[in-house]
Design an enzyme around this catalytic site. Sequence first.
Site, PDB file in Angstrom:
ATOM      1  N   ASP A  75       9.500  -4.523   5.314  1.00 28.91           N
ATOM      2  CA  ASP A  75       9.475  -5.032   6.677  1.00 28.91           C
ATOM      3  C   ASP A  75      10.792  -4.658   7.348  1.00 28.91           C
ATOM      4  O   ASP A  75      11.873  -4.895   6.791  1.00 28.91           O
ATOM      5  CB  ASP A  75       9.296  -6.548   6.687  1.00 28.91           C
ATOM      6  CG  ASP A  75       7.872  -6.959   6.329  1.00 28.91           C
ATOM      7  OD1 ASP A  75       7.034  -6.069   6.099  1.00 28.91           O
ATOM      8  OD2 ASP A  75       7.603  -8.176   6.268  1.00 28.91           O
ATOM      9  N   ASP A  99      -4.176 -11.233  10.848  1.00 27.12           N
ATOM     10  CA  ASP A  99      -3.175 -12.248  10.508  1.00 27.12           C
ATOM     11  C   ASP A  99      -3.698 -13.594  10.975  1.00 27.12           C
ATOM     12  O   ASP A  99      -4.027 -13.754  12.157  1.00 27.12           O
ATOM     13  CB  ASP A  99      -1.844 -11.925  11.174  1.00 27.12           C
ATOM     14  CG  ASP A  99      -1.361 -10.521  10.817  1.00 27.12           C
ATOM     15  OD1 ASP A  99      -1.493 -10.146   9.641  1.00 27.12           O
ATOM     16  OD2 ASP A  99      -0.860  -9.820  11.713  1.00 27.12           O
TER      17      ASP A  99
END
Length: 238
Positions: free
Chosen positions: A8, A129
């Site tokens: 990330d 998500d």
Amino acid sequence: MIIFPAIDILGGKVVRLFKGDYEEVKSYPVTCAEAALSFRAQCASHIHAVDLDGAKSGNADNAKAVKSIISATDAFVEIGGGIRCEKQICDYLEGGAGRVILGTAAVYDFGFVKDMAKKYPAKITVGVDAFDERVAVSGWREVTDINSIEFCNRLADVGVRNVIYTDISRDGTLTGTNLEVYERLVKIDGLKITASGGIASLKEIKILKDIGVYAAILGKAIYEGKISLSAAVAAAEE
């Protein structure tokens, strides 16, 4: 089952968030390229990369860092974060990415994801998500009223082949993943499910494999030394 160690990226740095909160960031003293090299050395053949700045802005803010990941190894790299038009898809694919992830774009322009799935069938995955089984967008900052399970069924109906499903409440917590939701998702015909969020043990990896999950993303568990990446890859391949 495939293991995707995660990179990330925030401000060009390797980070992990807690439950997707940009205010709860932990940085790691390694470059994106170094992380990729380390993962490859531990037998990982696939890497999951996310441009966290791009997820908020809708731009390829960390394109340079993503390029360094792709250039560092021969691993298959999937990249997500802010990809909301075909040009961005093409730029990443032409730059060597194996697959791109559509998230917010899939929610706000369903016709777009339908068209892209038809045009690039093996190169598109959709990141779903979810918070309390409601779809979140824009870097997880906005939670919609869209049911996440129903949304996955809609994606399969229009030809999407791959979905990365993240339970936001588990992500970055090391408390264990939501096994129950993956048992439901793997029953959707034609859809390969990647599990993401909270995976904290080899036992979970084995369970995910046994129930038919296509891939699993590991983040904080490997950065914090809770799971050996090489052991996770071995467990997934058994």
